[in-house]
Design an enzyme around this catalytic site. Structure first.
Site, PDB file in Angstrom:
ATOM      1  N   ASP A 185      -7.918   6.355  -2.964  1.00  0.00           N
ATOM      2  CA  ASP A 185      -7.515   6.787  -1.716  1.00  0.00           C
ATOM      3  C   ASP A 185      -5.888   6.926  -1.557  1.00  0.00           C
ATOM      4  O   ASP A 185      -5.222   7.752  -0.804  1.00  0.00           O
ATOM      5  CB  ASP A 185      -7.807   5.572  -0.666  1.00  0.00           C
ATOM      6  N   SER A 221      -8.921 -11.218  -1.258  1.00  0.00           N
ATOM      7  CA  SER A 221     -10.103 -11.422  -2.200  1.00  0.00           C
ATOM      8  C   SER A 221      -9.826 -12.415  -3.345  1.00  0.00           C
ATOM      9  O   SER A 221     -10.515 -12.510  -4.166  1.00  0.00           O
ATOM     10  CB  SER A 221     -10.529 -10.124  -2.811  1.00  0.00           C
ATOM     11  N   LYS A 249       1.408 -11.954  -7.501  1.00  0.00           N
ATOM     12  CA  LYS A 249       1.517 -12.231  -6.080  1.00  0.00           C
ATOM     13  C   LYS A 249       2.257 -13.526  -5.468  1.00  0.00           C
ATOM     14  O   LYS A 249       2.454 -13.694  -4.511  1.00  0.00           O
ATOM     15  CB  LYS A 249      -0.013 -12.370  -5.608  1.00  0.00           C
ATOM     16  N   SER A 294      -0.542  -6.931 -14.211  1.00  0.00           N
ATOM     17  CA  SER A 294      -0.348  -7.514 -12.872  1.00  0.00           C
ATOM     18  C   SER A 294      -0.913  -8.990 -12.789  1.00  0.00           C
ATOM     19  O   SER A 294      -0.487  -9.787 -11.976  1.00  0.00           O
ATOM     20  CB  SER A 294      -0.873  -6.637 -11.860  1.00  0.00           C
ATOM     21  N   GLU A 334      -4.917   3.480  -9.765  1.00  0.00           N
ATOM     22  CA  GLU A 334      -5.769   3.054  -9.095  1.00  0.00           C
ATOM     23  C   GLU A 334      -7.240   3.146  -9.428  1.00  0.00           C
ATOM     24  O   GLU A 334      -7.473   4.092 -10.722  1.00  0.00           O
ATOM     25  CB  GLU A 334      -5.826   3.464  -7.803  1.00  0.00           C
TER      26      GLU A 334
HETATM   27  C1  LIG Z   1      -3.209  -7.650  -5.841  1.00  0.00           C
HETATM   28  C2  LIG Z   1      -3.283  -7.175  -7.305  1.00  0.00           C
HETATM   29  C3  LIG Z   1      -2.978  -5.682  -7.707  1.00  0.00           C
HETATM   30  C4  LIG Z   1      -2.734  -4.699  -6.562  1.00  0.00           C
HETATM   31  O1  LIG Z   1      -1.473  -4.864  -5.888  1.00  0.00           O
HETATM   32  P1  LIG Z   1      -1.191  -4.347  -4.497  1.00  0.00           P
HETATM   33  O2  LIG Z   1       0.042  -4.920  -3.927  1.00  0.00           O
HETATM   34  O3  LIG Z   1      -2.191  -4.721  -3.505  1.00  0.00           O
HETATM   35  O4  LIG Z   1      -0.970  -2.950  -4.650  1.00  0.00           O
HETATM   36  C5  LIG Z   1      -3.153  -5.480  -8.881  1.00  0.00           C
HETATM   37  N1  LIG Z   1      -3.129  -6.195  -9.860  1.00  0.00           N
HETATM   38  C6  LIG Z   1      -3.561  -7.720  -9.416  1.00  0.00           C
HETATM   39  C7  LIG Z   1      -4.105  -8.679 -10.473  1.00  0.00           C
HETATM   40  C8  LIG Z   1      -3.598  -7.961  -8.203  1.00  0.00           C
HETATM   41  O5  LIG Z   1      -3.963  -9.224  -7.895  1.00  0.00           O
END
Ligand SMILES: *Cc1c(COP(=O)(O)O)cnc(C)c1O
Length: 319
Positions: free
Chosen positions: A211, A79, A54, A305, A205
């Site tokens: 969703d 969050s 992010k 991620s 997901e």
């Molecule tokens: C935010 C996040 C996601 C999901 O990303 P989106 O862009 O909301 O689909 C997945 N993994 C981690 C670790 C995240 O912080």
């Protein structure tokens, strides 16, 4: 709805974040390859600054603010990881940040966000609307709202992770991406369609909140109640409009993973790859493990991620 970003925006984002975001490593494991029957390339965003991809989207968005916007500062709701990403980006760029966070956000994420110097406004995840609260505060104080996924600069920034992955390892047969609101997946799709056009693109997901799958099937944005899952970064109630426009066009399918599958994947990350991955970051690999038989001989990309998790919670999930 603003115009959806394109691959040119991902390229521009890559220039803006150069020298600020880490170029994260791509890990491989013969053991995992043997178990899955494919060549798996893990793009490890758990090693990104503040511990998740992010930072890419947030820094890209904030670095485009003009002087007046910088002075009034940024506000967002999140969050966790987007909160830290905005807080850190704001600190680097020298602007104030306000973060609207749920009362039950993981302690490590709240502490890290505060540690980056942001002001925190707490709301109740189950009774209050964070988007309304964010918009109201933004209007009142002249701050610019940068939402976690429904924003062209955020999507373009997230796309840089996949751009780096494909540039480093070459074209792929399939790419698996963790899916919450769809910023990461839609950005990944822009980069993949440009750099590895025939690669199949899959979002993954939580099973408790499918969703995204329902939206892809029905062709319209499906809203659900906050899903009950250990994947706290994907407890979204709906995809963003901009991400959905790209996902409908470019993404091949969406899979789900149960909490048990996430823990099993987390265990493989710890035991085999020796890396700490938060539950949400395990979504993509969990789907790859479930589909193992169908991927044989293929070159498979997995976006890992993020890695932000309280250690006591991590220990209890693995115990
Ligand atoms: C935010 C996040 C996601 C999901 O990303 P989106 O862009 O909301 O689909 C997945 N993994 C981690 C670790 C995240 O912080």
């Amino acid at each position: 709805m603003p115009t959806p970003p394109t691959y040119a925006d991902v390229q521009a984002a890559a220039e803006r974040i150069r020298g600020q975001a880490h170029r994260t490593p791509v890990l491989t494991s013969r053991r995992v390859d043997g178990e899955v029957g494919a060549s798996v390339f893990f793009k490890c965003e758990n090693f990104q600054r503040m511990g998740a991809f992010k930072f890419r989207g947030a820094f890209n968005a904030l670095s485009r603010f003009d002087e007046a916007q910088r002075r009034a500062g940024v506000i967002t709701y999140s969050s966790g990881n987007h909160a830290q990403a905005v807080a850190l980006s704001a600190r680097i760029l020298g602007m104030p940040a306000t973060i609207v966070m749920p009362h039950d956000a993981p302690a490590s994420k709240v502490a890290a966000t505060r540690g980056y110097g942001a002001s925190i406004v707490v709301y109740d995840r189950y009774t209050e609307d964070r988007e309304e609260l964010g918009r109201a505060l933004a209007a009142e104080h002249g701050m610019t709202l940068v939402p976690p996924y429904d924003h062209p600069d955020v999507i373009a920034g997230q796309g840089t992770a996949t751009k780096e992955l494909i540039e480093e390892v070459g074209e792929l047969d399939a790419l698996f991406v963790c899916l919450g609101g769809g910023g990461l997946l839609s950005g990944a799709a822009l980069a993949t369609r440009a750099l590895s056009p025939s690669c199949r693109i899959y979002g993954v997901e939580p099973e408790a909140g499918d969703d995204g799958l329902q939206s892809l099937r029905t062709g319209s944005l499906v809203h659900i109640a906050t899903p009950d899952t250990i994947a706290d970064g994907a407890q979204t109630q709906h995809l963003g409009e901009l991400p959905f426009a790209i996902i409908r066009r470019d993404v091949d399918d969406i899979f789900t993973a149960s909490d048990d599958e996430l823990v099993a994947a987390m265990r493989v990350f710890a035991a085999t790859l020796k890396i700490v991955v938060e539950p949400t970051g395990c979504l993509a690999f969990a789907a790859v493990r479930r589909l193992a038989g169908e991927l044989s001989g293929q070159r498979v990309g997995v976006i890992v991620s993020g890695g932000n998790i309280d250690l006591p919670r991590y220990a209890s999930l693995l115990a």
